[in-house]
Design an enzyme around this catalytic site. Sequence first.
Site, PDB file in Angstrom:
ATOM      1  N   GLY A  17     -40.286   5.688 -15.177  1.00  0.00           N
ATOM      2  CA  GLY A  17     -39.653   6.884 -15.736  1.00  0.00           C
ATOM      3  C   GLY A  17     -38.652   6.532 -16.819  1.00  0.00           C
ATOM      4  O   GLY A  17     -37.565   7.111 -16.894  1.00  0.00           O
ATOM      5  N   ARG A  21     -33.651  10.817 -17.763  1.00  0.00           N
ATOM      6  CA  ARG A  21     -32.191  10.632 -17.755  1.00  0.00           C
ATOM      7  C   ARG A  21     -31.789   9.353 -17.039  1.00  0.00           C
ATOM      8  O   ARG A  21     -31.030   8.542 -17.563  1.00  0.00           O
ATOM      9  CB  ARG A  21     -31.511  11.836 -17.086  1.00  0.00           C
ATOM     10  N   THR A 108     -35.893   9.933  -3.809  1.00  0.00           N
ATOM     11  CA  THR A 108     -35.587  10.627  -2.554  1.00  0.00           C
ATOM     12  C   THR A 108     -36.687  11.639  -2.246  1.00  0.00           C
ATOM     13  O   THR A 108     -37.571  11.889  -3.047  1.00  0.00           O
ATOM     14  CB  THR A 108     -34.225  11.348  -2.635  1.00  0.00           C
ATOM     15  N   HIS A 163     -25.547  19.439  -6.666  1.00  0.00           N
ATOM     16  CA  HIS A 163     -26.261  18.703  -7.712  1.00  0.00           C
ATOM     17  C   HIS A 163     -26.680  19.641  -8.835  1.00  0.00           C
ATOM     18  O   HIS A 163     -26.604  20.864  -8.701  1.00  0.00           O
ATOM     19  CB  HIS A 163     -27.504  18.005  -7.150  1.00  0.00           C
ATOM     20  N   HIS A 164     -27.157  19.044  -9.910  1.00  0.00           N
ATOM     21  CA  HIS A 164     -27.603  19.784 -11.080  1.00  0.00           C
ATOM     22  C   HIS A 164     -28.799  20.688 -10.752  1.00  0.00           C
ATOM     23  O   HIS A 164     -29.490  20.511  -9.742  1.00  0.00           O
ATOM     24  CB  HIS A 164     -27.981  18.811 -12.205  1.00  0.00           C
ATOM     25  N   LYS A 167     -32.564  19.381  -9.874  1.00  0.00           N
ATOM     26  CA  LYS A 167     -32.939  18.602  -8.685  1.00  0.00           C
ATOM     27  C   LYS A 167     -33.918  19.399  -7.839  1.00  0.00           C
ATOM     28  O   LYS A 167     -33.720  20.590  -7.592  1.00  0.00           O
ATOM     29  CB  LYS A 167     -31.692  18.240  -7.874  1.00  0.00           C
ATOM     30  N   THR A 174     -28.862  11.678  -0.317  1.00  0.00           N
ATOM     31  CA  THR A 174     -27.560  11.126   0.066  1.00  0.00           C
ATOM     32  C   THR A 174     -26.957  11.917   1.215  1.00  0.00           C
ATOM     33  O   THR A 174     -26.417  11.350   2.167  1.00  0.00           O
ATOM     34  CB  THR A 174     -26.610  11.131  -1.135  1.00  0.00           C
TER      35      THR A 174
END
Length: 275
Positions: A17, A21, A108, A163-164, A167, A174
């Site tokens: 990837g 980002r 994840t 999170h953003h 996601k 986490t």
Amino acid sequence: MTSTSSPTTPLRVAVAGASGRMGRMLVEAIQNSGDCVLTAALDLPGSPALGMDAAAFLGQTSGAVIESDLKSALSKADFLIDFTRPQGTLAHLAVCAQLGVKAVIGTTGFSEEEKAQIAAFAQQTAIMLAPNMSVGVNVTLKLLEMAAKALDTDYDIEIIEAHHKHKVDAPSGTALKMGEVIAQAQGTQLQDRAVYERFGHTGERKENTIGFATVRGGDIVGDHTVLFAGTGERIEITHKSSSRSTYAQGSLRAVRFLASQNTGQFDMFDVLNLR
């Protein structure tokens, strides 16, 4: 840990990837490291980045051209760093196992069956799997382990993560790892205690549960808070990420750790000597 690298023997790393980002953050970290070299970069077929130097966005030349041929890319590397999606990561690991390439996995959202597949691949090559590569997050996990042992009765536990908006999995890997660490420290299993949804007339909070709350929005890199709520007091343990660079630096520490391993599955506690 004694370093296994030197200026004449750089650690040859591939990034999956590479135009995303996190991929770009990893490329930049490798470019700025003194002991790692980017030798391969992967992206999906059809990506507009294919054929470009992976470090072009930095105004640099790495010599690693972004490609989609998995075997071709991994044959040029001794390590793969992968923060993609479960299906893609498993395909990458199959080739890593075949070629003896060691893997650092930050992906994840794996199912239990997929985790079993990773464990099987780890019998053929060394794999470091962790839902969060941040050194700070893993120190936080150690603190949670200590707190959970001391606060094992009369404290309600809630895990709140943000999170953003891009996601795709929830709760975050986490947050789930935090729940697992707490449950294990108290001699239980997260699957027997987790509460992921609350809506309508829920009744009183059930004892000994671990609740999860999820926030998605904007460009939040990653915030996690664990609340131990007792009678007359509460303890909050929080970690906030402001940059993905912490994940990249942790990934390189994992690469250096795997340099001295042949096979087996590890996590960041192993890398950071937090056992």
